[in-house]
Write an enzyme that holds these catalytic residues in place. Structure first.
Site, PDB file in Angstrom:
ATOM      1  N   CYS A  25      -1.495   8.951   3.752  1.00  0.00           N
ATOM      2  CA  CYS A  25      -2.167   8.057   2.571  1.00  0.00           C
ATOM      3  C   CYS A  25      -2.866   8.351   1.072  1.00  0.00           C
ATOM      4  CB  CYS A  25      -1.761   6.668   1.920  1.00  0.00           C
ATOM      5  SG  CYS A  25      -3.087   6.035   3.133  1.00  0.00           S
TER       6      CYS A  25
ATOM      7  N   GLU B  39       0.385  -1.162   0.403  1.00  0.00           N
ATOM      8  CA  GLU B  39      -0.006  -0.029   0.087  1.00  0.00           C
ATOM      9  C   GLU B  39       0.351   1.108  -0.349  1.00  0.00           C
ATOM     10  OE1 GLU B  39      -1.421   3.376   1.692  1.00  0.00           O
ATOM     11  OE2 GLU B  39      -2.066   2.227   3.219  1.00  0.00           O
TER      12      GLU B  39
END
Length: 514
Positions: A279, A245
């Protein structure tokens, strides 16, 4: 010689590294550094204990995780205190990490059997009805988790929890910037919970992470796409699977049909929560022309009302400091690049005075995609706003990026959902921001350069297991029709069976076409 007080082991090390409080620059710990030999020994130890852990079954493993959940519940304030010390978060945001972990344990503890329990599979072909078809899911023996500094518990234990419930042993290499809180929880697992010795942490820099990749059977990495490519290249040498990720440059679209006040309030939280060090932070805003001026005015006022500073358990502030000084330099570079190219700094835009590492919430207008702030991941409290003619232009600009992690669209429900379905991202929120990550029921992951693989939902636990198909003959007999020797008589019999069951019209089923 330093005694390892971070992960609760008796390990010793002659080398240490400092961990600082980013809010004031003070040193809060000296942590022993684990080299390749220590990493190999740790992985070997938990690997030896993994078969017994797997043997407990999903229900038995979940019971141990429920004990950890209870410990986390009873120590939420202490966990948040440590999070504040090593990350510079405000208490309200630091406290959220424990809440997420408890919910995730409950989710996979309840849903684990549904996702990875043994399956009986009906054969689609009548020719296979004479076999019993089953699938069991076996874990990768040891999972290595390499986690970042922005959410030290969410992005480490958030992957360790489903891996443990799946039956794997887990070794985490946390960021050297924020290893303390995770170490305290691992220590609690070992000592206060008394859990099986299948879960540990190794501390250090890049060499430690590299050593972990070499030793484990599966790698879960969260971080930059630049580092991920190195991890993938190294893992390829041993054909070790990797889930990653990575970064984002998440857009938010405000349509003319939007509730502008709600959109401005949501964008403020979505862009500046955790000081923008998320993020899935909103880093780009595209606003349709008819509501642009109103949105900018409302949004700017909300941003100016954000209270930045350090608090305690009294919850007095909204956002804290930056966590990683080199990241602040990137934030400064993006703002100065935009300013130099003609952008307007509506609010913020100047690094704060020390002690500590501070950057204020910053809003830029008159930006375009030639600027770093609209092209590269900023990962800080900065957002650029562009005026767009219509939804088509907004979608084109939102997709004009190498990233594809998440996005948000505000407008009437039908229109906003239609626009969301056109975005090239792993998660699209409609009339909200960030919440896709909190919905454990659905997968969360990135497209394009934002990652490989997914967290949450069925995907989030199934990636840690391998399917083993078990095919059982229902009947005995000395010979199956497919066995040697091949004869003309048997070939004709098999051809008739094949025609009858494979064809979809009676002429072919009865062989009349030959």
């Amino acid at each position: 010689m330093a005694i390892d007080t971070v992960n609760g082991s008796a390990r010793t090390s002659s080398e240490t590294f400092e961990v600082a409080n980013p809010a004031d620059g003070s040193v809060i710990a000296n942590v022993p550094l684990d080299g390749p030999a220590e990493v190999a020994a740790t992985v070997a130890r938990v690997r030896a204990n993994q078969p017994a852990w797997e043997e407990l079954g999903i229900k038995g493993r979940a019971q141990w995780l429920f004990k950890l959940r209870d410990w986390i519940h009873d120590h939420q304030d202490e966990i948040a205190d440590t999070m504040q010390l090593e990350t510079g978060k405000v208490h309200g945001e630091a406290a959220g990490e424990a809440v997420y972990l408890m919910d995730l344990i409950n989710f996979y503890g309840k849903k684990g059997h549904k996702f990875i329990g043994d399956e009986k599979v009906p054969a689609h072909s009548p020719l296979m009805k004479i076999k019993k078809l089953k699938v069991q899911y076996r874990p990768y023996p040891v999972v290595g988790v390499i986690s970042p500094w922005n959410f030290p518990l969410v992005l480490s234990l958030g992957d360790a929890i489903p891996a443990l419930i799946a039956g794997a042993a887990v070794v985490i290499k946390p960021s050297e910037i924020t290893p303390i809180g995770l170490g305290e929880i691992v220590e609690a697992w070992k000592i206060e919970v008394g859990g099986p010795d299948i879960f540990d942490v190794v501390n250090g820099m890049g060499e430690t992470g590299s050593a972990l990749v070499d030793e484990v059977d599966y790698v879960q990495f969260t971080g930059s796409d630049r580092t991920a490519k190195k991890v993938l290249a190294q893992a390829a040498q041993t054909l070790t699977p990797v889930s990653a990720e990575l970064g984002g440059k998440d857009p938010m679209i405000v349509l003319k049909s939007a509730n502008v006040e709600r959109a401005a309030n949501a964008a403020t939280w979505g862009a500046f929560q955790n000081t923008g060090q998320v993020c899935i932070s909103i880093e780009r805003l595209y606003v349709e022309e008819p509501v642009y001026d109103e949105f900018v005015e409302r949004f700017t006022q909300e941003v100016r009302n954000i209270k930045q500073g350090m608090d305690g358990r009294e919850h007095g502030m909204d956002i804290g400091s930056m966590t990683f000084p080199p990241q602040t330099q990137i934030v400064e570079d993006h703002v100065e690049d935009a300013r130099g190219a003609g952008a307007t700094v509506v609010t913020g835009g100047q690094r704060g005075d020390g002690p500590g590492d501070w950057y204020p919430p910053t809003v830029l207008t008159e930006v375009d995609h030639s600027m770093k702030v609209m092209r590269d991941e900023t990962f800080g409290p900065v957002v650029g706003i562009m005026k767009v003619r219509d939804a088509d232009e907004a979608v084109r600009l939102a997709n004009d990026t190498r990233y594809g992690l998440a996005a948000s669209v505000f407008g009437s429900k039908r229109e906003a959902e239609a626009v969301a379905r056109r975005l090239e991202v792993g998660t699209a929120n409609v009339n909200d921001v960030l919440v896709g990550f909190l919905a454990s029921d659905v997968p969360m992951g990135g497209w394009k350069d934002s990652g490989i693989g997914f967290r949450h939902g069925e995907y989030g636990i199934k990636k840690f297991v391998r399917p083993e198909s078990i095919v059982i003959s229902r009947f005995g007999g000395k010979r199956e029709p497919l066995y040697f020797p091949y004869t003309e008589k048997r070939r004709q019999q098999l051809r008739k069976l094949s025609d009858f069951f494979a064809a979809r019209d009676w002429r072919r089923r009865l062989g009349k076409n030959r």
